[in-house]
Scaffold this active site. Structure first.
Site: not given
Ligand SMILES: [Ca+2]
Ligand SMILES: [Ca+2]
Length: 579
Positions: A41-42, A81, A135, A319-320
């Site tokens: 994540d992130d 997300c 999410h 995710d980003h």
């Protein structure tokens, strides 16, 4: 005798046929590869293999990259997300679904969507997962098994948090996301729990035999905030050695159009600098990445030591990306490369139906790809029928040959329909719904410091890129009132505190559950109630408000009932029934 012999003979033949048929079926199933699907994540490009920060320690991400294909120009479908993960898991692009941001609800907008794990389960796979994949919910219907149990709809196992918070970054005001904070924890990995428990459970599945091929999804939550991890992960990053983000440029905003200048600077970064926490924040992010990587290592070890190492496709994605000061921004939600670009690694073993020779170890691909492509890629690789609703092109041609002709660009959608970032092989083009544009040449300017959109000699490039973007965008579908987070009701028979409004406006929905109408007051900064009319029994009304606002509720005789204090996002303010 003859008859019965014949019957036995027929029965034997039928049995032999059944055995041989089941043999054929099981042999085909045996050949179908497993999928190990790992999200972090992130995580931006601060990994060894992508080289986004010279101090990043990610030996496990790097060894995974060295065993398959690393995509160096992969982007998310949305820089947040919920829309990113929804697009990836449903295969449907945000500009088609209308799901563009975190506040929206996947199942309200896509009630019938068949998610990646369910699609695999519908085609003979065992679909299991652990940790954050969607999410902050599990979507129980999409999985055969989940840890924690899917019925809870809570994807997080127990996780250690400091007792007193905030630890390092003082709260800047009601606008601030409460998790923006960092500190080493005096705890072991086991005591910390969280991703350690996720990697433990995933590892157990990887070391076991299974009746069916598996689709196993591992959702590692760090480096998502808060950046609290055991102190041993902070130790390799002494504060005095912390280097600032290589993409940071103090005057980077000067050449941006109005919309870009609006999206860049945010309060987080200013607040962090004001409290002299920039290097501490970078340290916390590096430590959290190192921790996440170590948890990944446990999963990869389990795969290598277990019975599935030679017939499992492994995919790793984030995710980003994430800003740590670039363009004066902290967090996500922008269309710049630092925020849209993600690590993506795919390792395919030989003998996989869609790629019989497998991926070549240690290769990389610089063609523009999108996480939206993972759904069609995985079904093609393992030999399942393509799902017709999928928007992304399969990247199997690139796994076969990273230099193959690739006519696609990669789109990342911002929360406002019509605003997006477009990534081509060399160029990046950003367009906001206002019509503002940015253009960057990533070959010479990977940090997007020089906006070329206004330069006449780039007019042809600009024209070409504009033509590659979608022309229509599904409208953004707001969440139903009932699915908004709820504000805490503070009963009072005296007064309410004053408002300290600070931050951007959004909607609060007041729902009067009482059998009588109520009066609604906004408390001003001096603590004086200002009337905003009344709300009939059973009615809902919307009010535009800001973080830190206080809304005071009385009965029609102005006897105090209670109040709500607005947080950092849209919410439902439920005025409870009379007791
Ligand atoms: Ca995220
Ligand atoms: Ca600039």
């Amino acid at each position: 005798m003859n008859t019965s012999y014949r019957n036995v003979n027929v029965a034997c033949k039928a049995l032999l046929l059944a055995i041989s048929l089941s043999g054929v079926a099981s042999a085909a199933e045996d050949r179908r590869p497993n999928v190990l699907f790992i999200s972090v994540d992130d995580l931006n490009d601060w990994t060894g293999c992508l080289g986004g920060h010279p101090q990043a320690i990610t030996p496990n991400i790097d060894r995974l990259a060295a065993s398959g294909m690393l995509f160096t120009n992969a982007h998310c479908a949305a820089p947040a997300c919920n829309p990113s993960r929804t697009a990836l898991m449903t295969g449907v692009s945000p500009h088609v679904s209308g799901l563009y941001e975190n506040g929206q609800k996947m199942r309200e907008i896509l009630p019938k969507a068949v998610l990646l794990p369910r699609y695999f389960a519908n085609h003979g796979y065992w679909a299991a997962g652990s940790g954050k994949l969607l999410h902050y919910f599990i979507d129980a219907q999409s999985w055969d098994k989940y840890y924690p149990p899917k019925e809870t709809e809570d994807p997080f196992p127990r996780t250690l948090y400091p007792k007193q918070r905030p630890v390092s970054l003082p709260r800047g005001g009601p606008w601030q996301y409460i998790e923006t904070d960092w500190a080493p924890l005096d705890a072991t990995d086991e005591e910390f729990g969280g991703d350690w428990l996720v990697s433990k459970w995933i590892g157990e599945q990887l070391r076991k035999e299974h009746d069916k091929p598996f689709f196993l999804a591992c959702g590692i939550y760090r480096p998502h905030e808060p950046w609290f991890v055991p102190k041993k992960y902070f130790e390799p990053f002494p504060l005095e050695e912390i280097q600032l983000p290589p993409g940071y440029k103090e005057d980077d905003l000067d050449d941006l159009p109005p919309e870009g200048r609006k999206r860049g600077p945010n309060r987080y970064f200013a607040h962090i600098r004001e409290h002299k926490q920039w290097k501490q924040g970078i340290q916390g992010y590096l430590a959290s990445i190192y921790f996440a990587d170590t948890m990944l290592g446990r999963v990869l070890d389990a795969l290598e030591e277990g019975p599935h190492r030679d017939n499992t496709v492994v995919v790793l994605w984030s995710d980003h990306g994430w800003h740590l000061g670039e363009k004066q921004h902290w967090q996500k939600f922008t269309a710049w490369r630092v925020c849209t670009r993600v690590p993506l690694i795919v390792c395919v073993p030989p003998g996989t139906p869609g790629l019989p020779r497998g991926t070549k170890a240690g290769t990389s691909c610089s063609k523009p790809v999108n996480l939206l492509s993972l759904f069609p890629t995985l079904t093609e690789l393992v030999g399942l029928p393509a799902k017709p609703e999928n928007d992304g092109p399969s990247i199997v041609p690139l796994l076969r040959d990273p230099e193959t002709n690739w006519p696609h660009v990669s789109l990342t959608y911002l929360s406002q329909p019509g605003s997006y970032g477009l990534s081509a092989e060399r160029w990046r083009y950003i367009r906001y719904a206002t019509g503002d544009e940015e253009l960057y040449d990533c070959q010479t300017d990977p940090h997007e410091w020089t906006n070329l959109a206004g330069q006449p000699e780039q007019a042809a490039v600009l024209e070409e890129l504009r033509a590659l973007a979608p022309q229509t965008f599904a409208p953004r579908i707001p969440p139903k009132d009932s699915s908004l987070p709820r504000l805490k009701w503070h009963p009072t028979d005296t007064v309410a505190p004053s408002s300290q409004p600070d931050g951007k406006t959004f909607d609060i929905v007041f729902h009067n559950k009482r059998e009588d109408p109520v009066n609604l007051y906004w408390m001003d900064r001096q603590g004086k109630p200002r009337s905003y009319g009344s709300i009939a029994a059973g009615w809902r009304i919307h009010r535009d408000t800001r973080p830190g606002a206080v809304w005071f509720i009385t009965d029609l005789q102005n006897r105090p009932l209670g109040y709500f204090m607005v947080g950092d996002r849209a919410a439902l303010a439920l005025i409870p029934e009379d007791e």
